[in-house]
Write a protein that holds these residues in place. Structure first.
Motif, PDB file in Angstrom:
ATOM      1  N   UNK A  28     -15.399 -10.174   7.490  1.00 14.31           N
ATOM      2  CA  UNK A  28     -15.643 -11.490   7.919  1.00 14.31           C
ATOM      3  C   UNK A  28     -15.173 -12.474   6.990  1.00 14.31           C
ATOM      4  N   UNK A  29     -14.253 -13.338   7.472  1.00 17.44           N
ATOM      5  CA  UNK A  29     -13.468 -13.821   6.545  1.00 17.44           C
ATOM      6  C   UNK A  29     -14.170 -15.265   6.063  1.00 17.44           C
ATOM      7  N   UNK A  30     -15.179 -15.438   6.529  1.00 17.42           N
ATOM      8  CA  UNK A  30     -15.914 -16.855   6.442  1.00 17.42           C
ATOM      9  C   UNK A  30     -14.988 -18.084   6.603  1.00 17.42           C
ATOM     10  N   UNK A  31     -15.178 -19.139   5.655  1.00 15.04           N
ATOM     11  CA  UNK A  31     -14.300 -20.139   5.825  1.00 15.04           C
ATOM     12  C   UNK A  31     -12.867 -20.265   5.636  1.00 15.04           C
ATOM     13  N   UNK A  32     -12.214 -19.110   5.187  1.00 16.00           N
ATOM     14  CA  UNK A  32     -10.984 -18.907   5.716  1.00 16.00           C
ATOM     15  C   UNK A  32     -10.625 -19.054   7.119  1.00 16.00           C
ATOM     16  N   UNK A  33     -11.391 -19.033   8.132  1.00 10.35           N
ATOM     17  CA  UNK A  33     -11.185 -19.327   9.482  1.00 10.35           C
ATOM     18  C   UNK A  33     -10.667 -20.703   9.462  1.00 10.35           C
ATOM     19  N   UNK A  34     -11.080 -21.722   8.570  1.00 11.57           N
ATOM     20  CA  UNK A  34     -10.582 -22.998   8.750  1.00 11.57           C
ATOM     21  C   UNK A  34      -9.081 -23.182   8.706  1.00 11.57           C
ATOM     22  N   UNK A  35      -8.329 -21.949   8.044  1.00 11.00           N
ATOM     23  CA  UNK A  35      -6.907 -22.200   8.132  1.00 11.00           C
ATOM     24  C   UNK A  35      -6.367 -22.067   9.253  1.00 11.00           C
ATOM     25  N   UNK A  36      -6.915 -21.275  10.175  1.00 12.77           N
ATOM     26  CA  UNK A  36      -6.412 -20.744  11.516  1.00 12.77           C
ATOM     27  C   UNK A  36      -6.748 -22.204  12.419  1.00 12.77           C
ATOM     28  N   UNK A  37      -8.001 -22.801  12.340  1.00 15.29           N
ATOM     29  CA  UNK A  37      -8.301 -23.808  13.157  1.00 15.29           C
ATOM     30  C   UNK A  37      -7.369 -25.130  12.674  1.00 15.29           C
ATOM     31  N   UNK A  63     -16.966 -16.916   2.690  1.00 17.18           N
ATOM     32  CA  UNK A  63     -18.014 -15.968   2.640  1.00 17.18           C
ATOM     33  C   UNK A  63     -18.974 -16.090   3.528  1.00 17.18           C
ATOM     34  N   UNK A  64     -19.515 -14.700   4.087  1.00 18.34           N
ATOM     35  CA  UNK A  64     -20.476 -14.763   4.820  1.00 18.34           C
ATOM     36  C   UNK A  64     -21.420 -13.663   4.217  1.00 18.34           C
ATOM     37  N   UNK A  65     -22.657 -13.556   4.675  1.00 17.38           N
ATOM     38  CA  UNK A  65     -23.662 -12.486   4.157  1.00 17.38           C
ATOM     39  C   UNK A  65     -22.961 -11.150   3.980  1.00 17.38           C
ATOM     40  N   UNK A  66     -22.996 -10.746   2.896  1.00 17.46           N
ATOM     41  CA  UNK A  66     -22.517  -9.351   2.804  1.00 17.46           C
ATOM     42  C   UNK A  66     -20.782  -9.286   2.385  1.00 17.46           C
ATOM     43  N   UNK A  67     -20.237 -10.578   2.534  1.00 20.47           N
ATOM     44  CA  UNK A  67     -18.803 -10.564   2.348  1.00 20.47           C
ATOM     45  C   UNK A  67     -18.405 -11.753   1.541  1.00 20.47           C
ATOM     46  N   UNK A  68     -17.548 -11.847   0.506  1.00 23.30           N
ATOM     47  CA  UNK A  68     -16.845 -12.718  -0.075  1.00 23.30           C
ATOM     48  C   UNK A  68     -15.387 -12.456  -0.478  1.00 23.30           C
ATOM     49  N   UNK A  98      -2.350 -13.304  -3.414  1.00 22.51           N
ATOM     50  CA  UNK A  98      -3.534 -12.288  -3.645  1.00 22.51           C
ATOM     51  C   UNK A  98      -4.419 -12.558  -2.473  1.00 22.51           C
ATOM     52  N   UNK A  99      -5.019 -11.270  -2.002  1.00 22.58           N
ATOM     53  CA  UNK A  99      -6.019 -11.543  -0.921  1.00 22.58           C
ATOM     54  C   UNK A  99      -6.939 -10.572  -1.565  1.00 22.58           C
ATOM     55  N   UNK A 100      -8.276 -10.785  -1.235  1.00 20.92           N
ATOM     56  CA  UNK A 100      -9.539  -9.893  -1.679  1.00 20.92           C
ATOM     57  C   UNK A 100     -10.701  -9.951  -0.958  1.00 20.92           C
ATOM     58  N   UNK A 101     -11.620  -9.062  -0.659  1.00 21.54           N
ATOM     59  CA  UNK A 101     -12.930  -9.168  -0.173  1.00 21.54           C
ATOM     60  C   UNK A 101     -13.740  -8.363  -1.005  1.00 21.54           C
ATOM     61  N   UNK A 102     -14.860  -8.923  -1.448  1.00 19.03           N
ATOM     62  CA  UNK A 102     -15.787  -7.862  -1.977  1.00 19.03           C
ATOM     63  C   UNK A 102     -16.956  -8.007  -0.987  1.00 19.03           C
TER      64      UNK A 102
END
Length: 400
Positions: A104-113, A356-361, A374-378
């Protein structure tokens, strides 16, 4: 499931034996699966610091820990290439984190919008300096000040979002499957936080309005526009705008919330599934590191919009960041453009976005010439917590 400290040590050891060893390179620290198909050596002249696989491996070593259960890191560009994973994707099985895992990419969605909105500007269907009320006459209450499309896309509208504790575990576990209608995420019973256009306040509310504008002028859903304009043309096969689907389809690391039990053990609650409609056009998309990198390259190189609109994604408004007081002496300058955030690290200027979303940053950031990306997900174990220390290590290892 209850996971004790002893079990966490066992899981870390299991992750250690599932890693791979890169060709022509030293073994990675325990728990890290490094890249086997690219080189940290630059393929073109660069002034960026050398890319160190050892430092990147060390940045995500030792997972799971008390903060993070797993991590994905991908670095691309002519200044060097590396990728690796660490930790566990599934605490029950000990499965390692897949490099192509979806998250879940969270607010990275805003780039698409933002890209869809700017495409509509280029097509003459949206006017940045036209009022929101012109397109959505029934959205804003009577007496609201005039707010423009540009102010929405640059977070300078002052529109408030609904105040729900969506990153509080107690609230989340009760409401994780709730459906939110587009627009219900806004609080329009209160006036804007400031005079529109005078300050910048980052948040989801503006990009919920952007989603409503996209739907109004196209007559189609936001999900359909993102899919047809970005996901399909770029062949982002691991990327979806999931509407109400609570699942992450395809390979992925599970998200967990670590809750303390009365007997001193830690209970890991699987929070992977959640209805993303609360976040909608601001933070709902699911993607992969490779897809996000391909998307970012397409954006930066002008594949998705004309130059005039692309420039707006790198133009930060000359206003202060909203800080809830009227003292100009402590004002900080704005850092967000349309869809992208400007970040200065050492002597470098990077452009990208976190989410971020719960469980994903997660985050993505690149130099303007794309020579290092750089792309990361923790997978964080405490929703709404502090900025993960591992993320700081990842960024430092990549750019400093």
């Amino acid at each position: 499931m209850r996971t004790s400290t002893r079990a966490l040590v066992a899981l870390t050891c299991l992750a250690a034996v599932t890693g791979t060893i890169p060709s022509a390179a030293a073994a990675a620290p325990p728990g890290v699966a490094p890249e086997t198909r690219c080189t940290t050596e630059p393929t073109a002249p660069t002034t960026l610091p050398p890319l160190s696989g050892a430092k990147l491996s060390a940045a995500i070593a030792g997972l799971p820990d008390g903060e993070i259960s797993g991590a994905i890191v991908q670095v691309r560009g002519s200044a060097g290439c590396w990728q690796g994973t660490s930790g566990v994707a599934n605490v029950h099985t000990g499965q390692s984190v897949p490099q192509d895992g979806r998250f879940r990419i969270g607010s990275m969605t805003k780039m698409f919008t933002a890209v869809v909105a700017l495409q509509l500007v280029a097509e003459g269907r949206l006017d940045l300096d036209q009022s929101v009320r012109h397109y959505l006459p029934d959205l804003l209450p009577a007496g609201y000040p005039a707010i423009t499309v540009r102010q929405v896309l640059t977070y300078t509208s002052g529109i408030n979002g609904t105040d729900v504790p969506h990153k509080d575990p107690d609230w989340f576990l009760v409401h994780r499957y709730d459906h939110w209608e587009p627009g219900s995420q806004l609080d329009l019973t209160t006036p804007p936080a400031f005079t529109p256009g005078t300050k910048q306040r980052y948040g989801n509310a503006d990009y919920i309005v952007a989603g409503l504008l996209i739907e109004k002028v196209t007559g189609r859903t936001w999900e359909r526009e993102v899919t047809d304009r970005i996901i399909r043309p770029l062949r982002l096969t691991g990327t979806t705008a999931p509407a109400d689907d609570p699942r992450i389809r395809g390979p992925h690391a599970h998200g967990y919330e670590a809750l303390s039990s009365a007997n001193g053990t830690t209970r890991w609650v699987d929070i992977t599934q959640a209805n993303p409609s609360l976040q909608w056009s601001a933070a709902a998309i699911i993607s992969t590191a490779s897809d996000l990198d391909r998307f970012l390259v397409a954006v930066f190189t002008g594949q998705l919009m004309p130059a005039a609109q692309l420039d707006l994604m790198f133009t930060v408004p000359d206003v202060p960041t909203w800080d809830a007081d009227d003292n100009p002496a402590n004002d900080e300058p704005a850092t967000f453009a349309i869809g992208l955030n400007r970040l200065k690290i050492g002597g470098l200027t990077l452009w990208g976005k976190t989410g971020d979303r719960p469980g994903y940053n997660n985050g993505i950031g690149a130099t303007r010439d794309l020579s290092r990306r750089l792309t990361y997900s923790v997978n964080t174990l405490h929703m709404g917590g502090e900025f993960p220390a591992a993320v700081q290590r990842i960024i430092t290892a990549t750019y400093l």
